[in-house]
Design a protein around this motif. Structure first.
Motif, PDB file in Angstrom:
ATOM      1  N   LEU A  12       1.511  -9.066   9.097  1.00 16.53           N
ATOM      2  CA  LEU A  12       1.828 -10.217   8.246  1.00 16.53           C
ATOM      3  C   LEU A  12       2.707  -9.837   7.060  1.00 16.53           C
ATOM      4  CD1 LEU A  12      -1.688 -11.930   8.251  1.00 16.53           C
ATOM      5  CD2 LEU A  12       0.363 -12.688   9.476  1.00 16.53           C
ATOM      6  N   GLY A  13       3.129  -8.581   7.009  1.00 20.22           N
ATOM      7  CA  GLY A  13       4.001  -8.136   5.934  1.00 20.22           C
ATOM      8  C   GLY A  13       3.275  -7.782   4.651  1.00 20.22           C
ATOM      9  N   LEU A  14       1.952  -7.601   4.733  1.00 12.73           N
ATOM     10  CA  LEU A  14       1.168  -7.225   3.562  1.00 12.73           C
ATOM     11  C   LEU A  14       1.092  -5.699   3.451  1.00 12.73           C
ATOM     12  CD1 LEU A  14      -1.709  -9.846   3.923  1.00 12.73           C
ATOM     13  CD2 LEU A  14       0.387 -10.025   2.578  1.00 12.73           C
ATOM     14  N   ARG A  15       0.631  -5.220   2.309  1.00  9.53           N
ATOM     15  CA  ARG A  15       0.630  -3.777   2.032  1.00  9.53           C
ATOM     16  C   ARG A  15      -0.699  -3.143   2.430  1.00  9.53           C
ATOM     17  NH1 ARG A  15       1.822  -2.733  -3.982  1.00  9.53           N
ATOM     18  NH2 ARG A  15       2.294  -0.622  -3.242  1.00  9.53           N
ATOM     19  N   ALA A  16      -0.605  -1.987   3.079  1.00  3.95           N
ATOM     20  CA  ALA A  16      -1.795  -1.260   3.517  1.00  3.95           C
ATOM     21  C   ALA A  16      -1.641   0.222   3.185  1.00  3.95           C
ATOM     22  CB  ALA A  16      -2.015  -1.438   5.012  1.00  3.95           C
ATOM     23  N   CYS A  17      -2.767   0.882   2.951  1.00  8.17           N
ATOM     24  CA  CYS A  17      -2.748   2.310   2.659  1.00  8.17           C
ATOM     25  C   CYS A  17      -4.101   2.918   3.035  1.00  8.17           C
ATOM     26  CB  CYS A  17      -2.464   2.570   1.181  1.00  8.17           C
ATOM     27  SG  CYS A  17      -3.784   2.017   0.066  1.00  8.17           S
ATOM     28  N   GLU A  18      -4.185   4.235   2.931  1.00 10.47           N
ATOM     29  CA  GLU A  18      -5.441   4.948   3.152  1.00 10.47           C
ATOM     30  C   GLU A  18      -5.839   5.672   1.870  1.00 10.47           C
ATOM     31  OE1 GLU A  18      -5.839   6.161   7.770  1.00 10.47           O
ATOM     32  OE2 GLU A  18      -4.364   7.354   6.670  1.00 10.47           O
ATOM     33  N   TYR A  40     -10.376  -5.137   1.211  1.00  8.46           N
ATOM     34  CA  TYR A  40      -9.442  -6.198   1.565  1.00  8.46           C
ATOM     35  C   TYR A  40      -9.193  -7.072   0.340  1.00  8.46           C
ATOM     36  CZ  TYR A  40     -11.581  -5.000   6.099  1.00  8.46           C
ATOM     37  OH  TYR A  40     -12.089  -4.338   7.190  1.00  8.46           O
ATOM     38  N   SER A  41      -7.936  -7.458   0.149  1.00  8.03           N
ATOM     39  CA  SER A  41      -7.622  -8.364  -0.954  1.00  8.03           C
ATOM     40  C   SER A  41      -7.970  -9.796  -0.576  1.00  8.03           C
ATOM     41  CB  SER A  41      -6.135  -8.278  -1.305  1.00  8.03           C
ATOM     42  OG  SER A  41      -5.345  -8.881  -0.280  1.00  8.03           O
ATOM     43  N   ARG A  42      -8.170 -10.614  -1.574  1.00  8.79           N
ATOM     44  CA  ARG A  42      -8.406 -12.034  -1.327  1.00  8.79           C
ATOM     45  C   ARG A  42      -7.191 -12.660  -0.646  1.00  8.79           C
ATOM     46  NH1 ARG A  42     -11.952 -15.769  -3.196  1.00  8.79           N
ATOM     47  NH2 ARG A  42     -11.283 -17.943  -3.028  1.00  8.79           N
ATOM     48  N   CYS A  43      -6.003 -12.201  -1.047  1.00 10.39           N
ATOM     49  CA  CYS A  43      -4.767 -12.696  -0.445  1.00 10.39           C
ATOM     50  C   CYS A  43      -4.776 -12.481   1.064  1.00 10.39           C
ATOM     51  CB  CYS A  43      -3.578 -11.985  -1.082  1.00 10.39           C
ATOM     52  SG  CYS A  43      -1.980 -12.399  -0.350  1.00 10.39           S
ATOM     53  N   TYR A  44      -5.241 -11.314   1.486  1.00  5.33           N
ATOM     54  CA  TYR A  44      -5.294 -11.011   2.918  1.00  5.33           C
ATOM     55  C   TYR A  44      -6.337 -11.866   3.627  1.00  5.33           C
ATOM     56  CZ  TYR A  44      -5.740  -8.105   7.167  1.00  5.33           C
ATOM     57  OH  TYR A  44      -5.783  -7.654   8.461  1.00  5.33           O
ATOM     58  N   THR A  54      -0.129  -0.700  17.118  1.00  2.00           N
ATOM     59  CA  THR A  54      -0.294  -2.154  17.006  1.00  2.00           C
ATOM     60  C   THR A  54       0.054  -2.642  15.606  1.00  2.00           C
ATOM     61  OG1 THR A  54      -2.111  -2.014  18.618  1.00  2.00           O
ATOM     62  CG2 THR A  54      -1.880  -4.075  17.418  1.00  2.00           C
ATOM     63  N   ALA A  55      -0.337  -1.865  14.601  1.00  2.00           N
ATOM     64  CA  ALA A  55      -0.114  -2.255  13.209  1.00  2.00           C
ATOM     65  C   ALA A  55       1.304  -1.980  12.729  1.00  2.00           C
ATOM     66  CB  ALA A  55      -1.103  -1.528  12.299  1.00  2.00           C
ATOM     67  N   GLY A  56       1.983  -1.047  13.385  1.00  2.00           N
ATOM     68  CA  GLY A  56       3.301  -0.659  12.929  1.00  2.00           C
ATOM     69  C   GLY A  56       3.265   0.236  11.714  1.00  2.00           C
ATOM     70  N   GLN A  57       2.122   0.866  11.475  1.00  4.81           N
ATOM     71  CA  GLN A  57       1.932   1.807  10.361  1.00  4.81           C
ATOM     72  C   GLN A  57       0.879   2.815  10.780  1.00  4.81           C
ATOM     73  OE1 GLN A  57       1.655   0.189   6.365  1.00  4.81           O
ATOM     74  NE2 GLN A  57       0.141   1.708   5.753  1.00  4.81           N
ATOM     75  N   ARG A  58       1.060   4.059  10.380  1.00  6.89           N
ATOM     76  CA  ARG A  58       0.133   5.105  10.799  1.00  6.89           C
ATOM     77  C   ARG A  58      -1.168   5.043  10.016  1.00  6.89           C
ATOM     78  NH1 ARG A  58      -0.946  10.723   9.570  1.00  6.89           N
ATOM     79  NH2 ARG A  58      -1.711  11.786  11.450  1.00  6.89           N
ATOM     80  N   PHE A  59      -2.267   5.034  10.764  1.00  4.65           N
ATOM     81  CA  PHE A  59      -3.607   5.147  10.202  1.00  4.65           C
ATOM     82  C   PHE A  59      -4.322   6.288  10.919  1.00  4.65           C
ATOM     83  CE2 PHE A  59      -2.574   0.633   9.478  1.00  4.65           C
ATOM     84  CZ  PHE A  59      -2.841   0.526   8.114  1.00  4.65           C
ATOM     85  N   THR A  60      -5.227   6.952  10.218  1.00  6.72           N
ATOM     86  CA  THR A  60      -5.837   8.165  10.772  1.00  6.72           C
ATOM     87  C   THR A  60      -7.327   8.052  11.080  1.00  6.72           C
ATOM     88  OG1 THR A  60      -6.277   9.016   8.539  1.00  6.72           O
ATOM     89  CG2 THR A  60      -4.163   9.612   9.553  1.00  6.72           C
ATOM     90  N   ASP A  61      -8.003   7.046  10.528  1.00  7.14           N
ATOM     91  CA  ASP A  61      -9.465   6.973  10.683  1.00  7.14           C
ATOM     92  C   ASP A  61      -9.875   5.528  10.949  1.00  7.14           C
ATOM     93  OD1 ASP A  61     -12.073   7.802  10.805  1.00  7.14           O
ATOM     94  OD2 ASP A  61     -12.264   8.311   8.687  1.00  7.14           O
TER      95      ASP A  61
END
Length: 269
Positions: free
Chosen positions: A217-223, A184-188, A169-176
């Motif tokens: 939304l084209g924002l940056r995500a990481c683990e 979360y950033s204020r921008c998000y 759904t996110a279009g990026q791999r998450f594991t947990d």
């Protein structure tokens, strides 16, 4: 503070023990966590977490004495928010997000209040926020993380179902992806196409939604690696019932996958 009349924000009562001290805050949603939240806050005090973030307790209406103000102040808690309106975890988080945004924090961290998570890892989340990430997901399954005494059913559910669906759904791999230890950033949180302060987010919907919307939304995500430790014996600390709760989680998971919680699709809030 009582927020009667604000759409999307449950009514709550606010007790501020100190003013805004940091650019970041840590929201801890609880309800009757007893000794678990006391142990977690003691660990936070030992690790001097209150020097890095303002600790804000988001209470759902505890009656076990765990939110006595003198105790919270001793542990370094900055603010106690007590929800008096309807809703469960999602409502507690909405209450916390509203307060955090009104106070002007640049980043908001969240962690469960049942002493399962490594609250000592707060600096890892702050570092990623400072690097410009908008969603930072804690994971026990990445290098450097640790899953201790995790029930096999939980591990299988996350790895075989929840994480794959959220990742797709996110279009990026998450594991947990069921882990509420995040930042979360204020921008998000203030993005016009997010709108987290809606009544549709009553239970676990908000966590699922926030997991996927950043990258959409084209924002940056990481683990970042964290430790999640379950007790070696006794009852597993959780608010999710084995049958009804898990069925509800599945419904939320798949509604989220088809965009049901997007502002343009949600008919509530």
């Amino acid at each position: 503070m009582n927020t009667t009349g604000l759409v999307g924000v449950p009514d709550f009562v606010c007790s501020e023990f100190a003013g805004k001290q940091s650019e970041y805050c840590l929201l801890i949603p609880i309800i009757n966590e007893g000794g678990r939240i006391a142990a977690e806050l003691a660990r936070a005090k030992a690790a001097q977490i209150s020097n890095m973030v303002d600790i804000i307790i988001c209470d759902g209406g505890s009656t076990d004495g765990s939110t006595e103000k003198e105790k919270l102040i001793e542990y370094g808690v900055n603010t106690l928010l007590v929800k008096t309106g309807p809703g469960k975890q999602g409502a507690q988080l909405r209450m916390g997000f509203y307060f955090a945004l009104e106070r002007g924090y640049q980043g908001v961290l969240t962690i469960d209040g049942n002493n399962k998570d490594s609250i000592e890892d707060v600096p890892r989340f702050i570092e990623k926020l400072k690097q410009g990430y908008d969603l930072v997901q804690g994971s026990r399954f990445v290098k450097g993380g640790a899953a201790i005494n995790t029930p096999l059913s939980r591990t299988l559910a996350v790895k075989l179902l929840h994480a794959p669906v959220i990742s797709l759904t996110a279009g990026q791999r998450f594991t947990d992806t069921t882990n509420a230890y995040r930042a979360y950033s204020r921008c998000y949180l203030t993005h016009p196409e997010l709108q987290p302060l809606r009544d549709v987010f009553s239970g676990y919907e908000l966590l699922a939604y926030l997991s996927v919307r950043a990258t959409q939304l084209g924002l940056r995500a990481c683990e970042v690696p964290v430790t999640r430790a379950y007790p070696s014996e006794g009852k597993v600390p959780t608010k999710i019932s084995p049958l009804k709760g898990n069925v509800a989680l599945l419904k939320v998971l798949f509604k989220n996958a088809v965009g049901a919680y997007h502002p343009s699709n949600s008919q509530k809030g």
